[in-house]
Design an enzyme around this catalytic site. Structure first.
Site, short mmCIF file in Angstrom:
data_model
loop_
_atom_site.label_atom_id
_atom_site.label_comp_id
_atom_site.label_asym_id
_atom_site.label_seq_id
_atom_site.Cartn_x
_atom_site.Cartn_y
_atom_site.Cartn_z
NE ARG A 192 0.24 1.40 3.38
CZ ARG A 192 1.14 2.30 3.66
NH1 ARG A 192 2.42 1.95 3.74
NH2 ARG A 192 0.85 3.55 3.87
N GLY A 193 0.26 2.40 -0.15
CA GLY A 193 1.05 3.62 -0.32
C GLY A 193 1.18 3.89 -1.82
CB ALA A 194 0.46 6.95 -3.79
NE ARG A 217 -6.15 0.79 -1.70
CZ ARG A 217 -5.54 1.35 -0.64
NH1 ARG A 217 -4.25 1.21 -0.47
NH2 ARG A 217 -6.23 2.06 0.22
CD GLN A 224 -3.02 2.53 6.87
OE1 GLN A 224 -3.66 2.86 7.87
NE2 GLN A 224 -3.61 2.40 5.68
CG ASP A 251 -3.01 7.90 -1.68
OD1 ASP A 251 -2.76 8.24 -0.51
OD2 ASP A 251 -2.89 6.73 -2.11
CG ASN A 260 -2.23 11.50 2.69
OD1 ASN A 260 -1.69 10.61 2.03
ND2 ASN A 260 -1.94 11.70 3.95
CE LYS A 261 -5.16 5.57 4.45
NZ LYS A 261 -6.14 4.70 3.76
O1 MRU Z 1 -4.49 3.13 2.25
P1 MRU Z 1 -3.02 3.36 2.12
O2 MRU Z 1 -2.23 2.79 3.25
O3 MRU Z 1 -2.50 2.93 0.77
O4 MRU Z 1 -2.84 4.93 2.19
C1 MRU Z 1 -1.55 5.47 2.06
C2 MRU Z 1 -1.51 6.94 2.23
O5 MRU Z 1 -2.51 7.60 2.40
C3 MRU Z 1 -0.17 7.59 2.09
O6 MRU Z 1 -0.09 8.73 2.90
C4 MRU Z 1 0.04 8.01 0.62
O7 MRU Z 1 -0.17 6.93 -0.23
C5 MRU Z 1 1.38 8.58 0.39
S1 MRU Z 1 2.63 7.33 0.41
C6 MRU Z 1 4.10 8.08 0.09
#
Ligand code: MRU
Length: 352
Positions: free
Chosen positions: A47-49, A93, A199, A240, A250-251
């Site tokens: 996970r994470g963009a 996603r 997370q 994201d 973002n999250k």
């Molecule tokens: O649902 P996730 O864990 O994929 O969400 C991740 C985030 O919101 C991060 O802050 C974002 O992807 C930036 S990662 C460098």
């Protein structure tokens, strides 16, 4: 250098550190096909963009190998053969634009390599490895640039995990934090736990503790009093997707933090590689926000915690309006008080 290695390409297969099991279990999930990669992204193994984008690129390399079209350099044939795995990856996603950015890079590579009558499977493998390596270098540059904004003795607050685990390595928000720690300007970090996937608790606290960076975990409900009472100077997050006007997806919970930061006179930084911008959309209103299953909230470790049939909304991301963002830091520099014009100028100057 970061000690966390979330994505490995080994013996022609993708090995993904299973982030659902961290911090207590360190296991890699082997993905030998594009479908397996799409499943891993959807299930939050990775996970994470940026990490999602890199994984998708490896997924397309696996798809090209599976397509078994050696000997043809017909781009239309290759695009047709890759259509189904590409669609599966694209559907894994919706919010992180890096996924679509990586798939677009693959599309371009297919056209170019077909023009040159090259080997598509080998070229897509090389492209994925290149995007992976470049992401680490980009984050190191971005981290160093962002760290210059951190005043000596600063305490900062971060949300979710925008670290090595969320990227090819080093991290974006945690890249800034790593660089600021190396430079001696950081006193410590507060990490919000980040419900419902935790997370912040499972990943960010673990990642920072691996490197002896002082981190204090708190619930999201504690953010207001922590920001007011604990001498925090910056809220630093990743993204994201950033729209052309600087609105930042973002999250979920990031928007709350931006409002709190503005109320308490703290600065709000989004640490974002240019691959996470979507200049094709005018504002954050156009960003697709992933809705995840109700049981992520109604249940905890398999046990129901909410009444049966309770109505739930579970958006995985929110949009922070650009007006609440003090700076966006990219691998090229700092965009102060982001606006459509400032972002356009940044891209015109640096991205070709
Ligand atoms: O649902 P996730 O864990 O994929 O969400 C991740 C985030 O919101 C991060 O802050 C974002 O992807 C930036 S990662 C460098």
């Amino acid at each position: 250098m970061s000690t966390v290695d979330p994505i490995r390409w080994q013996d022609g297969a993708l090995q993904l550190l299973d982030q659902r099991l961290l911090p207590h279990t360190t296991t890699y999930v082997r993905c030998g096909s594009a479908d397996a990669v799409a499943d891993a992204i959807a299930a939050m193994v990775v996970r994470g963009a940026p990490a999602i984008g890199i994984s998708a690129a490896y997924g397309m390399a696996l798809a090209a190998r599976e397509a078994r079209l050696p000997g043809t350099s017909d781009a239309a044939e290759w695009h047709a053969a890759l259509r189904a795995p590409r669609a599966r990856l694209a559907a894994s996603r919706p919010t992180a634009v890096n996924l679509f950015w990586a798939l677009a890079r693959v599309d371009e590579a297919v056209d170019q390599v077909c023009d040159q009558k090259g080997d598509i499977a080998a070229a897509l493998e090389a492209l994925a490895i290149q995007l992976h390596r470049e992401d680490i270098a980009i984050n190191q540059r971005l981290g160093d640039i962002g760290a210059r904004l951190i005043e000596p003795g600063s305490t900062v607050y971060t949300h979710c995990n925008a670290g090595a685990l969320a990227t090819g390595g080093y991290g974006t928000a945690l890249g800034v934090i790593r660089s600021a720690w190396r430079d001696g300007s950081l006193r410590g970090v507060y990490a919000g736990e980040t419900r419902p996937w935790l997370q912040g608790a499972r990943l960010t606290a673990w990642e920072l503790m691996q490197e002896q960076i002082p981190v204090t975990l708190c619930t999201e409900g504690a953010a207001g009093s922590v920001l007011r009472d604990h001498d925090v100077r910056w809220v630093i997050v990743g993204a994201d997707r950033v729209a052309a006007n600087g609105d930042v997806a973002n999250k979920i919970g990031t928007y709350n933090l931006a409002v709190l930061a503005r109320h308490h006179g703290l600065r709000f930084m989004a640490a974002v590689p240019t691959s996470s911008f979507d200049l094709g959309i005018a504002s954050g209103a156009e960003i697709p926000i992933e809705q995840r299953g109700a049981e992520e909230i109604t249940h905890s470790q398999g046990q129901a915690v909410a009444p049966d049939q309770c109505a739930v909304t579970n958006p995985a991301f929110d949009v922070t309006p650009a007006a609440l963002v003090d700076v966006i830091v990219t691998e090229y520099g700092v965009i102060e008080n982001p606006t459509t014009a400032a972002i356009r100028e940044h891209f015109q100057r640096h991205v070709h």
